[in-house]
Design a protein around this motif. Structure first.
Motif, short mmCIF file in Angstrom:
data_model
loop_
_atom_site.label_atom_id
_atom_site.label_comp_id
_atom_site.label_asym_id
_atom_site.label_seq_id
_atom_site.Cartn_x
_atom_site.Cartn_y
_atom_site.Cartn_z
N CYS A 636 0.82 -1.21 0.00
CA CYS A 636 0.00 0.00 0.00
C CYS A 636 0.85 1.26 0.00
N GLN A 637 0.34 2.29 -0.68
CA GLN A 637 0.87 3.64 -0.53
C GLN A 637 0.00 4.36 0.49
N ASN A 638 0.60 5.23 1.26
CA ASN A 638 -0.15 5.98 2.26
C ASN A 638 0.02 7.47 2.02
N LEU A 639 -1.02 8.10 1.50
CA LEU A 639 -1.03 9.56 1.36
C LEU A 639 -1.47 10.18 2.67
N PHE A 640 -0.86 11.29 3.05
CA PHE A 640 -1.29 11.98 4.26
C PHE A 640 -0.93 13.46 4.15
N VAL A 641 -1.67 14.29 4.89
CA VAL A 641 -1.46 15.73 4.89
C VAL A 641 -0.88 16.13 6.23
N LEU A 642 0.34 16.66 6.20
CA LEU A 642 1.05 17.04 7.41
C LEU A 642 1.48 18.49 7.28
N GLU A 643 1.08 19.30 8.27
CA GLU A 643 1.39 20.73 8.26
C GLU A 643 0.98 21.37 6.93
N ASN A 644 -0.21 20.98 6.48
CA ASN A 644 -0.85 21.52 5.28
C ASN A 644 -0.07 21.24 3.99
N GLN A 645 0.75 20.18 4.02
CA GLN A 645 1.47 19.76 2.82
C GLN A 645 1.20 18.29 2.55
N LEU A 646 1.17 17.95 1.26
CA LEU A 646 0.88 16.58 0.85
C LEU A 646 2.12 15.71 0.95
N HIS A 647 1.98 14.55 1.61
CA HIS A 647 3.07 13.59 1.76
C HIS A 647 2.61 12.22 1.29
N ILE A 648 3.61 11.35 1.02
CA ILE A 648 3.30 9.97 0.71
C ILE A 648 4.37 9.07 1.33
N LEU A 649 3.92 7.98 1.92
CA LEU A 649 4.81 6.96 2.49
C LEU A 649 4.77 5.75 1.57
N LEU A 650 5.94 5.38 1.06
CA LEU A 650 6.05 4.27 0.13
C LEU A 650 6.79 3.10 0.77
N THR A 651 6.24 1.91 0.60
CA THR A 651 6.96 0.69 0.96
C THR A 651 7.61 0.17 -0.32
N CYS A 652 8.94 0.21 -0.36
CA CYS A 652 9.66 -0.12 -1.59
C CYS A 652 10.53 -1.36 -1.39
N LEU A 653 10.76 -2.05 -2.48
CA LEU A 653 11.62 -3.23 -2.49
C LEU A 653 12.85 -2.93 -3.32
N ARG A 654 14.01 -3.12 -2.69
CA ARG A 654 15.28 -2.89 -3.37
C ARG A 654 15.65 -4.12 -4.19
N ASP A 655 16.06 -3.92 -5.43
CA ASP A 655 16.43 -5.02 -6.31
C ASP A 655 17.78 -5.59 -5.85
N SER A 656 17.76 -6.85 -5.35
CA SER A 656 18.98 -7.47 -4.81
C SER A 656 19.76 -8.25 -5.85
N HIS A 657 19.18 -8.47 -7.03
CA HIS A 657 19.82 -9.20 -8.14
C HIS A 657 20.11 -10.66 -7.81
N THR A 658 19.65 -11.14 -6.67
CA THR A 658 19.90 -12.54 -6.30
C THR A 658 18.66 -13.40 -6.42
#
Length: 712
Positions: A636-658
């Motif tokens: 999931c992506q999580n959009l949120f408004v903090l101090e009247n500014q738009l933010h997004i929290l991303l859960t990302c997967l780093r490519d390990s090549h293995t």
């Protein structure tokens, strides 16, 4: 009204009251209204008036018509066949016919000096101007794709001086109906979201002015409201509504700027509350015409020149923008030392307005040892009395709160994670497992109350509300009746959510997708006066399956999916269709959040940002995630408004090549949207690794006094 007129000259007019009263239509009044009149001082002063009222009521003059302003226009749909009437005229005159169409008109209606006509399936609409003897073609309804093969029968009607059309089709065994209103200014037909019972309508609608209280019908609970002058809470309710407008950013028409900080406000409210602003906005001063008014901050000299009453009034306010209570004490010291001999005598009375419950024991000890306090023994006594009583009802000041996003630990249902990545604040709090079990949604109201909607299995699968106690850092029963009167939650119950709008809670249930074309959005709102949930208008969703959620934005609610967008107007208890996001992008929306008068959306891979302007009913495409490389968005992506500014929290997967995925391959990234540059900029946030979870696609944000949280 008659008693108000009489009160201008009571001694000379009171004897006329008994002859005036028979002209009041008591058949249009309730029994409570009549009883109130009988108890009025003017009526009680004249015994003949009471007798007249009782005689009129006893006779019951039911033939007295309702006044003009009491009626309401209602559309009436009849079931009998239509009959044609030939008008009897002495002379006929030829006018210009419409020669550009071969198919005949099906329906026509006159409005003002114009006649509107349409063919049966509403694919051609024309208007005839009787004064200019001229025809003009009008735009037709832009049908949804799913309605292209449906043959409708069109019928015009006029309601409150606006042109409407009712489209009906029941040949397929499943009735399809639409109601459109014509926007003359923009030249478009707008669809209303209305629900009709299944009835075989077979004639054009007729509009009549109906006196609703006299009709034999059940009154919708949402339409019942007390008369303002009889409701003791009217003043508080009015001020509360104005306050909600300010919190929700609705109808603000001026910006007050102080030291670079901007505060959107209402001129009317400022003028009513302050003679200074009243003079500014009602005179010929330049500020009366400016959209932004810059105020100069008072100097230290201005502060020190305050009288003792002005000082105590200022330091008593919750809205002081101070980070610590010691700042208030330091301001008091500065004020006293400005004229020590004259002001030291006031210090004991001033100290009672300092909130010692917000100070540490070391801060209190330091104040007790201050030279000003030690110079007057009464000061020490006041401080010890205040500390001993421990007034915990005194709230923290406005500036002491920190905006924190609330997230749940996916693995541990008893924990809530409070975070502010902008300030590097990350606090984990544990609660009783039963408090946070089976949560279906969480919401933060405009007055900073936090509610969770919880499924109580032991209570027959009922949904209950719990409210967060900030001072105790605990969840308590909200004192609100159960959302439903019977057990309603089962596997086919569908999605539920809780929305706050203008200080009112709305419970929303969306039918599951296997309901297919019968899917509905059902909604109830909570009435604190009756402690009951009231039914609101339902929204038919048809076969929509890509639900995103329901959001409050400005004064309205919005239901959003990729293929549809609907707006709910609480003042009218009505849903309207708006422009869906599919008109500008083929990508499906994955997350959405409202800020100001706009709704921001992102797709699953965060390749672009879509912005919907609720005022102009228009979508725009903005920049997406500037992927730094070798990352993919997971979960999931999580959009949120903090101090009247738009933010997004991303859960990302780093490519390990293995080919193998380990815990260290996951990373959390936080971005903030720069509106002026149309770019997402990364915040260097170090989030601890947890399986974060929010309900729906946006995370709630609340103003938290951090010392209340355990573990700080």
């Amino acid at each position: 009204m008659s008693t108000k007129l009489l009160s201008y000259s009571v001694p000379y007019r009171l004897h006329h009251l008994s002859s005036i009263l028979p002209h009041i239509r008591f058949n249009l009044l309730t029994s409570d209204d009549t009883a109130a009149m009988l108890e009025h001082p003017l009526v009680m002063e004249d015994p003949g008036s009471s007798e007249v009222i009782r005689n009129v009521v006893r006779r019951g003059a039911s033939n007295m018509k309702a006044r003009f302003g009491i009626g309401a226009e209602e559309m009436v749909l009849f079931f009998q066949a239509r009959s044609e009437l030939s008008p009897k005229e002495d002379r006929w005159s030829k006018r210009t016919p419409l020669t550009t169409r071969d198919d005949p008109f099906w329906i026509g209606i006159a409005m003002g000096t114009e006649i509107f006509c349409s063919n049966m399936d509403f694919t051609f609409v024309s208007v005839y101007d009787t004064e200019e003897d001229r025809w003009q073609q009008l735009p037709v309804w832009d049908r949804p794709l799913e309605d292209e093969d449906i043959d409708y029968t069109a019928n015009f009607f006029i309601l409150e001086n606006q042109l409407y059309v009712h489209l009906n089709n029941d040949k397929s065994g499943c009735q399809h109906q639409h109601v459109l209103v014509y926007d003359r200014c923009e030249g478009v037909w707008r669809e209303l979201d209305v629900t009709f019972p299944y009835v075989d309508w077979n004639c054009p609608p007729v509009v009549a002015r109906v006196y609703l209280p006299a009709a034999d019908q059940e009154t919708h609970v949402s339409a019942v409201c007390p008369r303002p002058y009889k409701d003791e809470s009217y003043l508080h309710g009015f001020l509360g509504t104005v306050g909600n407008f300010q919190k929700d950013g609705v109808l603000q028409d001026v910006v007050i700027e102080v030291e670079g900080q901007r505060f959107p406000c209402h001129r009317l409210v400022l003028s009513a509350a302050s003679p200074y602003f009243r003079a500014m906005f009602t005179s010929d001063m330049a500020e009366s015409r400016q959209k932004t008014v810059v105020l100069q901050v008072a100097s230290i000299e201005d502060f020190c020149s305050l009288c003792v009453n002005q000082l105590t009034e200022i330091i008593s306010h919750d809205e002081l923008n101070v980070k610590e209570e010691t700042t208030v004490w330091e301001a008091v010291v500065r004020w006293v030392q400005h004229s020590r001999e004259d002001r030291l005598q006031h210090l004991p009375s001033i100290l009672s307005h300092i909130r010692f419950n917000l100070l540490t024991s070391d801060d209190t000890t330091a104040i007790l040892e201050h030279t000003l306090v030690r110079e007057d023994p009464r000061c020490s006594e006041v401080i010890r009395d205040v500390v001993q009583k421990g007034n915990t009802d005194l709230r923290p000041r406005h500036g002491m709160f920190t905006e924190m996003m609330l997230m749940f630990d996916f693995m541990r249902c008893k924990e809530i994670f409070f975070m502010n990545p902008r300030e590097g604040k990350y606090i984990n709090c544990s609660y009783k497992p039963e408090d946070l079990s089976c949560i279906t949604d969480i919401v933060v109201t405009s007055d900073n109350n936090i509610y969770i909607l919880q499924l109580k299995m032991e209570a027959g699968n009922q949904l209950s509300l719990f409210k967060y106690n900030h001072a105790k850092n605990a969840w308590e029963q909200a004192g609100v009746s159960s959302v439903t009167g019977e057990p309603v939650y089962d596997q086919a119950f569908g999605a539920t959510s809780l929305i706050a709008l203008g200080g009112i809670l709305y419970f929303i249930r969306v039918d599951p997708v296997d309901y297919e074309e019968h899917r509905r959005l059902q909604m109830r709102k909570y009435d604190p006066h009756s402690n009951q949930w009231q039914e609101c208008s339902q929204l038919g969703l048809g076969e929509t399956i890509d639900d995103i959620g329901t959001f409050s934005c400005g004064p309205n609610l919005y239901y959003l999916s990729h293929t549809t967008l609907h707006c709910y107007d609480p003042s009218m208890d009505m849903w309207y269709k708006r422009t869906p996001p599919m008109t500008i992008t083929y990508l499906e929306i994955h997350a959405a959040v409202a800020i100001g008068t706009e709704i921001f959306c992102t797709d699953f891979e965060f390749t672009q940002t879509m912005v919907y302007d609720t005022e102009s009913d228009c979508w725009q495409i903005r920049q997406g995630w500037p992927n730094p490389g070798n990352f993919s968005v997971e979960g999931c992506q999580n959009l949120f408004v903090l101090e009247n500014q738009l933010h997004i929290l991303l859960t990302c997967l780093r490519d390990s090549h293995t080919g193998n995925i380990y815990q260290e391959d996951y990373i959390y990234l936080v971005y903030v949207y720069d509106r002026s540059a149309d770019a997402w900029r990364e915040l260097k946030a170090n989030l601890p690794y947890k399986k974060y979870h929010t309900y729906y696609s946006c995370s709630p944000v609340a103003r938290i006094y951090l010392p209340y949280l355990k573990g700080t």
